[in-house]
Scaffold this motif. Structure first.
Motif, PDB file in Angstrom:
ATOM      1  N   TYR A  74      -4.047  10.795 -19.059  1.00  0.00           N
ATOM      2  CA  TYR A  74      -4.855  12.132 -18.609  1.00  0.00           C
ATOM      3  C   TYR A  74      -5.660  12.621 -19.923  1.00  0.00           C
ATOM      4  O   TYR A  74      -6.602  13.366 -19.746  1.00  0.00           O
ATOM      5  CB  TYR A  74      -3.864  13.181 -18.427  1.00  0.00           C
ATOM      6  CG  TYR A  74      -3.204  12.780 -17.055  1.00  0.00           C
ATOM      7  CD1 TYR A  74      -3.648  12.856 -15.763  1.00  0.00           C
ATOM      8  CD2 TYR A  74      -1.700  12.452 -16.958  1.00  0.00           C
ATOM      9  CE1 TYR A  74      -3.044  12.594 -14.709  1.00  0.00           C
ATOM     10  CE2 TYR A  74      -0.867  12.072 -16.120  1.00  0.00           C
ATOM     11  CZ  TYR A  74      -1.535  12.297 -14.718  1.00  0.00           C
ATOM     12  OH  TYR A  74      -0.883  11.815 -13.581  1.00  0.00           O
ATOM     13  N   THR A  78      -7.487  17.813 -18.820  1.00  0.00           N
ATOM     14  CA  THR A  78      -6.242  18.448 -18.340  1.00  0.00           C
ATOM     15  C   THR A  78      -6.379  20.111 -18.204  1.00  0.00           C
ATOM     16  O   THR A  78      -7.342  20.556 -18.878  1.00  0.00           O
ATOM     17  CB  THR A  78      -4.917  18.169 -18.991  1.00  0.00           C
ATOM     18  OG1 THR A  78      -5.048  18.798 -20.195  1.00  0.00           O
ATOM     19  CG2 THR A  78      -5.060  16.686 -19.096  1.00  0.00           C
ATOM     20  N   CYS A  95      -6.809  17.763  -8.707  1.00  0.00           N
ATOM     21  CA  CYS A  95      -7.926  17.599  -9.804  1.00  0.00           C
ATOM     22  C   CYS A  95      -8.909  18.711  -9.177  1.00  0.00           C
ATOM     23  O   CYS A  95      -9.129  18.997  -8.133  1.00  0.00           O
ATOM     24  CB  CYS A  95      -8.847  16.342  -9.754  1.00  0.00           C
ATOM     25  SG  CYS A  95      -7.854  14.954 -10.199  1.00  0.00           S
ATOM     26  N   ILE A 114     -14.155  17.906 -15.092  1.00  0.00           N
ATOM     27  CA  ILE A 114     -13.244  17.545 -14.112  1.00  0.00           C
ATOM     28  C   ILE A 114     -11.825  17.393 -14.839  1.00  0.00           C
ATOM     29  O   ILE A 114     -11.877  16.485 -15.647  1.00  0.00           O
ATOM     30  CB  ILE A 114     -13.654  16.058 -13.251  1.00  0.00           C
ATOM     31  CG1 ILE A 114     -14.934  16.471 -12.339  1.00  0.00           C
ATOM     32  CG2 ILE A 114     -12.694  15.741 -12.375  1.00  0.00           C
ATOM     33  CD1 ILE A 114     -15.457  15.317 -11.938  1.00  0.00           C
ATOM     34  N   THR A 116      -7.328  17.190 -14.360  1.00  0.00           N
ATOM     35  CA  THR A 116      -6.321  17.346 -13.677  1.00  0.00           C
ATOM     36  C   THR A 116      -5.147  18.184 -14.013  1.00  0.00           C
ATOM     37  O   THR A 116      -4.924  18.657 -15.256  1.00  0.00           O
ATOM     38  CB  THR A 116      -5.491  15.953 -13.942  1.00  0.00           C
ATOM     39  OG1 THR A 116      -6.663  14.722 -13.555  1.00  0.00           O
ATOM     40  CG2 THR A 116      -4.286  15.542 -13.114  1.00  0.00           C
ATOM     41  N   CYS A 169      -9.387  13.175  -6.752  1.00  0.00           N
ATOM     42  CA  CYS A 169      -9.075  12.369  -8.107  1.00  0.00           C
ATOM     43  C   CYS A 169      -9.480  11.182  -7.958  1.00  0.00           C
ATOM     44  O   CYS A 169      -9.329  10.232  -7.131  1.00  0.00           O
ATOM     45  CB  CYS A 169      -7.593  12.762  -8.422  1.00  0.00           C
ATOM     46  SG  CYS A 169      -6.872  14.273  -8.631  1.00  0.00           S
ATOM     47  N   LYS A 171      -8.718   7.551 -10.366  1.00  0.00           N
ATOM     48  CA  LYS A 171      -7.808   7.310 -11.373  1.00  0.00           C
ATOM     49  C   LYS A 171      -8.097   5.520 -11.323  1.00  0.00           C
ATOM     50  O   LYS A 171      -8.367   5.063 -10.356  1.00  0.00           O
ATOM     51  CB  LYS A 171      -6.553   7.287 -11.062  1.00  0.00           C
ATOM     52  CG  LYS A 171      -6.088   8.927 -10.937  1.00  0.00           C
ATOM     53  CD  LYS A 171      -6.277   9.812 -12.128  1.00  0.00           C
ATOM     54  CE  LYS A 171      -6.271  11.263 -12.158  1.00  0.00           C
ATOM     55  NZ  LYS A 171      -6.327  11.879 -13.241  1.00  0.00           N
ATOM     56  N   GLY A 197      -4.274  13.850  -4.979  1.00  0.00           N
ATOM     57  CA  GLY A 197      -3.650  13.768  -6.564  1.00  0.00           C
ATOM     58  C   GLY A 197      -2.289  14.409  -6.544  1.00  0.00           C
ATOM     59  O   GLY A 197      -1.484  14.048  -7.447  1.00  0.00           O
TER      60      GLY A 197
END
Length: 268
Positions: A74, A78, A95, A114, A116, A169, A171, A197
């Motif tokens: 991450y 965050t 997110c 952006i 998380t 999100c 990933k 997410g």
């Protein structure tokens, strides 16, 4: 003015020691609710502050249980949420896109970030919500690492008005499952989840069992009391938008506590 202290609760890092790949399939179990669909596209008002570790090399964990956020993938992208947004940890992994508004002195024009959700900003009822209790209900408040905050505003701004919206999100790689516990107690930390997410349901299956529902322990740590040693393990994960991903034989028969395995991923 020195940066304010870190308001987060720190947690012991969880180590990622092994990654494998498993075959899987994806299915839809229900449709997104109107509120979820609306929240994905509509900008809403909130405020944001930042924290700075005493040493930039410090590893920063959080209330979602992800441990070392860099090792978990991450990094500094965050955020911690106030109680009005945190949903008792269910929203961990979701997110958001954030942008600075209403202050030409401190906002960096045309920028957004952006992030998380990895943490919780606890209320401080010793102060009013419109005073020092920035994370008290009913405030919608985001707390960012200073490295993320400075993408949208100058750090001297402090408590900034922002706009936020929920987004999907994105990933790299698959969903990761970190297994811990002892004897017949199994805990699984679920990370790196794309799509919505955040996770609302988890099932686990050994080669000698059917699908067994796991309970949320805290954040995105899920647990069950079952003897699943010496069996390959499969996982079924359901996200908040109603989609389910099943990953078969993620962990081999000789899996051990402390290992991390990688399965199928949601579409982002």
């Amino acid at each position: 003015m020195p940066p304010p202290p870190n308001p987060f609760q720190t947690l012991i890092p969880l180590l990622f020691t092994l990654v494998t790949t498993a075959t899987s399939h994806t299915s839809s179990t229900s449709s997104p609710s109107p509120s979820q669909a609306q929240g994905a596209s509509e900008w809403r008002s909130a405020r944001a502050t930042y924290y700075a570790a005493s040493d930039p090399r410090d590893t920063v964990g959080g209330a979602c249980g992800y441990g070392d956020l860099v090792k978990a993938g991450y990094g500094q992208a965050t955020v911690g949420l106030s109680e009005s947004l945190y949903e008792r940890g269910q929203i961990c992994g979701a997110c958001f896109e954030l942008r600075c508004v209403e202050d030409l002195r401190w906002c960096i024009p045309g920028t957004s970030i952006i992030v998380t959700v990895t943490n919780f900003c606890a209320p401080n009822y010793g102060f009013p919500a419109d005073g020092g209790g920035k994370c008290n209900p009913p405030n919608k408040h985001f707390v960012l690492p200073i490295e993320a905050f400075e993408k949208i505003a100058i750090w001297k701004a402090g408590n900034m008005p922002i706009q936020y919206r929920r987004i999907k999100c994105r990933k790299g790689g698959g969903i990761r499952y970190t297994i811990s516990g002892s004897e017949i107690f199994i805990s699984v930390l679920i990370t790196n989840v794309a799509g919505a997410g955040d996770i609302t349901g988890v099932k686990i299956k050994g080669s000698k069992t059917g699908w067994l529902a796991m309970g949320r322990n805290w954040g995105q740590n899920w647990h069950i009391n079952a003897d699943l040693k010496n069996q390959p393990l499969s996982f079924e994960v359901t996200s908040s938008d109603g989609l389910t991903v099943a990953s078969y034989s993620v962990a081999p028969k000789n899996w051990e506590f402390g290992q991390t395995f990688e399965g199928k991923q949601f579409e982002s």
